[in-house]
Design a protein around this motif. Structure first.
Motif, short mmCIF file in Angstrom:
data_model
loop_
_atom_site.label_atom_id
_atom_site.label_comp_id
_atom_site.label_asym_id
_atom_site.label_seq_id
_atom_site.Cartn_x
_atom_site.Cartn_y
_atom_site.Cartn_z
N LEU A 35 38.00 49.74 13.97
CA LEU A 35 39.00 49.12 13.12
C LEU A 35 39.76 50.11 12.24
CD1 LEU A 35 36.93 46.01 12.01
CD2 LEU A 35 38.58 46.17 13.87
N GLY A 36 39.23 51.31 12.10
CA GLY A 36 39.91 52.33 11.30
C GLY A 36 39.52 52.26 9.83
N THR A 37 40.39 52.78 8.97
CA THR A 37 40.13 52.85 7.54
C THR A 37 40.67 51.61 6.85
OG1 THR A 37 40.28 55.24 7.62
CG2 THR A 37 40.52 54.23 5.46
N ASP A 38 39.85 51.04 5.98
CA ASP A 38 40.25 49.87 5.20
C ASP A 38 41.09 50.33 4.02
OD1 ASP A 38 40.55 47.53 3.77
OD2 ASP A 38 38.42 47.20 3.43
N THR A 39 42.35 49.95 4.01
CA THR A 39 43.24 50.35 2.92
C THR A 39 43.50 49.21 1.93
OG1 THR A 39 45.17 49.78 4.25
CG2 THR A 39 44.41 52.07 4.35
N ASN A 40 42.85 48.07 2.15
CA ASN A 40 43.02 46.92 1.26
C ASN A 40 42.31 47.19 -0.06
OD1 ASN A 40 43.19 44.45 -0.03
ND2 ASN A 40 41.94 43.36 1.45
N GLU A 41 43.08 47.27 -1.13
CA GLU A 41 42.49 47.51 -2.45
C GLU A 41 42.72 46.32 -3.37
OE1 GLU A 41 43.51 51.29 -4.06
OE2 GLU A 41 43.19 52.31 -2.16
N LYS A 42 43.08 45.18 -2.79
CA LYS A 42 43.31 43.98 -3.60
C LYS A 42 42.05 43.13 -3.64
CE LYS A 42 48.19 43.90 -2.53
NZ LYS A 42 49.29 43.18 -1.92
N TYR A 43 41.79 42.56 -4.81
CA TYR A 43 40.61 41.74 -5.02
C TYR A 43 41.01 40.37 -5.57
CZ TYR A 43 37.68 45.77 -4.19
OH TYR A 43 37.05 46.83 -3.60
N VAL A 44 40.16 39.37 -5.34
CA VAL A 44 40.36 38.04 -5.89
C VAL A 44 39.09 37.65 -6.64
CG1 VAL A 44 42.02 37.26 -4.16
CG2 VAL A 44 39.59 36.89 -3.77
N SER A 45 39.23 36.72 -7.56
CA SER A 45 38.09 36.22 -8.33
C SER A 45 37.61 34.91 -7.73
CB SER A 45 38.48 36.00 -9.78
OG SER A 45 38.84 37.22 -10.38
N ILE A 46 36.31 34.83 -7.48
CA ILE A 46 35.70 33.60 -6.98
C ILE A 46 34.46 33.31 -7.84
CG2 ILE A 46 36.54 33.94 -4.62
CD1 ILE A 46 33.66 34.80 -3.85
N THR A 47 33.92 32.12 -7.70
CA THR A 47 32.68 31.76 -8.38
C THR A 47 31.67 31.32 -7.34
OG1 THR A 47 33.93 31.03 -10.32
CG2 THR A 47 31.66 30.29 -10.15
N VAL A 48 30.49 31.91 -7.38
CA VAL A 48 29.43 31.57 -6.43
C VAL A 48 28.21 31.13 -7.22
CG1 VAL A 48 27.96 32.39 -4.55
CG2 VAL A 48 30.30 33.26 -4.77
N ASP A 49 27.84 29.86 -7.02
CA ASP A 49 26.71 29.28 -7.75
C ASP A 49 26.82 29.54 -9.25
OD1 ASP A 49 25.56 28.16 -5.46
OD2 ASP A 49 24.41 29.96 -5.03
N GLY A 50 28.02 29.38 -9.78
CA GLY A 50 28.26 29.53 -11.21
C GLY A 50 28.48 30.95 -11.69
N VAL A 108 38.37 34.19 1.77
CA VAL A 108 38.31 33.92 0.33
C VAL A 108 39.71 33.69 -0.22
CG1 VAL A 108 36.18 35.21 -0.08
CG2 VAL A 108 38.36 36.37 -0.27
N GLU A 109 39.78 32.90 -1.27
CA GLU A 109 41.04 32.65 -1.97
C GLU A 109 40.78 32.74 -3.46
OE1 GLU A 109 42.45 28.81 -0.81
OE2 GLU A 109 42.72 29.39 1.28
N GLU A 110 41.79 33.14 -4.20
CA GLU A 110 41.69 33.23 -5.65
C GLU A 110 41.20 31.92 -6.25
OE1 GLU A 110 41.60 34.69 -9.31
OE2 GLU A 110 42.25 35.97 -7.66
#
Length: 104
Positions: A10-25, A87-89
């Motif tokens: 797949l090569g190098t992952d250049t995605n540096e964007k993050y989202v906030s999620i909640t998992v079990d609180g 995942v979604e914000e």
């Protein structure tokens, strides 16, 4: 986090964007565009649900949406296959089939 940044195919992952999620609180910051199961694995979360009969833990098995071992409650909707759902914000994710006290 334990994200795979370089992959021989797949090569190098250049995605540096993050989202906030909640998992079990618990609030988490995860890589945008990753599948829920992959994002949780990168955070060290390996249990997605518990079986109904024996309350045995289950996690990712096939990773391609054919089985139901990775299903979780996502935004209040049960039985979401997390290996094929991105995942979604603001997403709220819960371990499926917790015991009556809400413990995993």
């Amino acid at each position: 986090m334990n994200n795979i940044l370089e992959h021989p195919i797949l090569g190098t992952d250049t995605n540096e964007k993050y989202v906030s999620i909640t998992v079990d609180g618990k609030p988490l910051s995860v890589k945008k565009d990753s599948m829920i199961a992959a994002a949780l694995l990168a955070q060290g979360i390996r249990i997605n649900r518990y079986t109904g009969k024996n309350h045995e833990p289950r996690g990712v098995f096939c990773g391609i949406g054919q089985c139901t071992d990775c299903v979780m409650v996502v935004n209040g909707l049960p039985n979401v296959r997390t290996c094929i759902t991105p995942v979604e914000e603001g997403m709220v994710i819960e371990t499926q089939n917790k015991d009556k006290e809400g413990k995993s």
